[in-house]
Scaffold this active site. Structure first.
Site, short mmCIF file in Angstrom:
data_model
loop_
_atom_site.label_atom_id
_atom_site.label_comp_id
_atom_site.label_asym_id
_atom_site.label_seq_id
_atom_site.Cartn_x
_atom_site.Cartn_y
_atom_site.Cartn_z
CB SER A 1 -8.30 3.30 3.08
OG SER A 1 -7.39 2.73 4.02
CB SER B 1 -8.33 0.27 5.79
OG SER B 1 -9.09 1.43 5.72
CE LYS C 1 -3.91 1.83 2.75
NZ LYS C 1 -4.77 1.57 3.93
N1 GLN Z 1 -13.29 3.67 7.05
C1 GLN Z 1 -12.51 4.02 8.19
C2 GLN Z 1 -12.06 5.45 8.10
O1 GLN Z 1 -12.25 6.04 7.08
C3 GLN Z 1 -11.34 3.10 8.32
C4 GLN Z 1 -10.20 3.42 7.46
C5 GLN Z 1 -8.98 2.61 7.75
O2 GLN Z 1 -9.05 1.54 8.36
N2 GLN Z 1 -7.84 3.14 7.36
O3 GLN Z 1 -11.53 5.98 9.03
#
Ligand code: GLN
Length: 472
Positions: free
Chosen positions: A149, A173, A74
């Site tokens: 994400s 994510s 990532k």
């Molecule tokens: N959807 C959650 C957020 O936007 C989790 C994102 C993540 O785990 N990086 O904060």
């Protein structure tokens, strides 16, 4: 897609080479470019490393199961000498001066990093539509999002460009994109994997973890990336375990906790049916199902978004247009430089979160929001501790329904926040969780999430492996 185990066996018996695998991976990335899973592709670097891996093997010095295996990382993890953007305009041209510990460990194990994957900007989002480099497409259904994400890493695996990848999970994510793409995604216990070199979103919640096509590959990746790190003093001092050790143990005698709060209102009925069938099959294999209760779980999403945004507003203050990253050309005074650089280069969602986070930390609101959210965090952790007194693992959906339709992020951001309902509580409590495919609904894979005790990855992976067998 072949698994790490299969590819590793082919490398060992000489039926393929690391250079061939890397070249095939790079070709596949090119052929699936429309999915937008990668921000940077590291052609030359990957082929050079693959050549070194082949030389090692020829000299009888192959390192282990990941030596010569193509992997994707990532783009919020630093890799020295390569661009690391966190999918933000503010870091569009940032070249990392050092390598993140988890990434370094992968390379030391011989893995070949073929590219850096697309993501929601600074890991903020659940749909992968918040990237400065454009959304990632779900290869299973392009009208739906791949989850976020770490959508790029999930799609990199699901589309067959690599057998495994690294993502990061602050509130779901890794697990959500795994569920949306029919892959396996593991969020380890907080402290299991070093966060050094991971561009921070919310430091008390962030954790790096693997994606794979099967549970064993995720366990193999975890074996490599975990462990104490002098650069991250939240890493655990526990002795290392072999996480692949108990994968064939089965579920006989295991007690599976079923939280009543997770299987009621709000869960899509087709997804529920797929999970119920799996739970019944596990029962037939000798597991016991036991209802447990998580009474404070309905407050998880609100407390998560207070804590995560508070930490983000502090972490992202370093992007000021002065030290590194994007600098506005329109500014003539110092304050303008900060304001214009940040306004021009942070995306809408990131700005929304910085605003919210600064608000909940501001004098006058700190006690009402931030302190309150921390208290709820404690209550949720107590709920889990209590539940684990009477069960070994907890079963849960990964998402409330099928992957969201593209565009909802714009039209209904609240619905996107709410889709985090089953995942954020693990980050609030630091627990490990794994999402893996469990049946289908409307032709798309359903994600089942197993929640483990703190540092209970060996048991978690063992139950996941038993589930995987019943799914295939
Ligand atoms: N959807 C959650 C957020 O936007 C989790 C994102 C993540 O785990 N990086 O904060």
């Amino acid at each position: 897609m072949e698994t790490v185990q299969e590819l590793s066996a082919q490398l060992a018996n000489g039926s393929t080479t690391a250079v061939k695998l890397a070249a095939a991976s790079l070709d596949k990335i090119e052929a699936t470019k429309n999915l937008n899973a990668y921000i940077s592709v590291l052609n030359e670097r990957a082929l050079q490393r693959a050549k070194e891996s082949d030389e090692r093997r020829a000299a009888g010095k192959a390192i282990g199961p990941l030596d010569g295996i193509p992997v994707a990382v990532k783009d919020n993890m630093c890799l020295e000498g390569t661009r690391t953007t966190a999918a933000s305009k503010i870091l569009e041209n940032f070249v990392a001066p050092y390598t993140a510990t988890a990434v370094k460990k992968l390379e030391e194990a011989g893995a070949i990093i073929v590219g850096k994957t697309n993501m929601d900007e600074f890991a903020m989002g659940s749909s992968n539509e918040n990237s400065y480099f454009g959304p990632v497409k779900n290869p299973l259904d392009e009208s739906r999002v791949p989850g976020g994400s770490s959508g790029g890493s999930a799609v990199a695996v699901a589309s067959g460009t690599v057998p495994c990848a690294l993502g990061s999970d602050t509130g779901g994510s890794i697990r959500q994109p795994a569920a949306c793409t029919g892959t396996v995604g593991l969020k380890p216990t907080y402290g299991r994997v070093s966060r050094y070199g991971l561009l921070a979103y919310a430091s008390s919640l962030d954790q790096i973890g693997p994606f794979g096509v099967c549970v064993k590959d995720a366990a193999t990746m975890l074996n490599v990336i975990c462990g104490i790190d002098e650069h991250d003093n939240t890493t655990s001092t526990r002795p290392l375990e072999d996480f692949t050790q108990k994968l064939d143990e089965g579920v006989k005698g295991k007690v599976i906790g079923i939280p009543a709060e997770y299987f009621g209102k709000g869960l899509d009925k087709n997804c529920k049916a797929a999970i119920d069938t799996m739970l019944q099959n596990l029962e037939k294999e000798g597991a016991t199902l036991k209802e447990v209760s998580l009474p404070n779980i309905s407050h998880a999403v609100s407390s998560y978004y207070i804590i995560a945004t508070a930490e983000a507003s502090s972490n992202l203050s370093r992007y000021d247009g002065v030290r590194y990253g994007y600098r506005s050309k329109e500014a003539h005074k110092l304050f303008d430089l900060y304001a214009k650089s940040r306004s021009e280069a942070f995306g809408k969602e990131v700005q929304r979160r910085i605003l919210l986070g600064s608000y909940v930390l501001s004098a006058g609101f700190y006690d009402a929001y931030y302190v309150q959210a921390q208290k709820v965090r404690r209550l949720i952790t107590d709920d889990f501790n209590k539940a684990f007194e009477s069960c070994d693992v907890i079963a849960s959906p990964t998402m409330p329904g099928l992957p969201l339709k593209c565009g909802m992020n714009e039209s209904d951001p609240m619905a996107v926040y709410l889709s985090d309902i089953y995942t954020v509580s693990l980050n609030l409590s630091g627990l490990p969780g794994i999402s893996l495919p469990c049946g289908m609904a409307e032709g798309l894979p359903v994600g089942l999430q197993w929640i483990g005790k703190p540092f209970g990855e060996t048991e978690l992976l063992s139950v996941a492996a038993a589930t995987e067998k019943l799914n295939s």
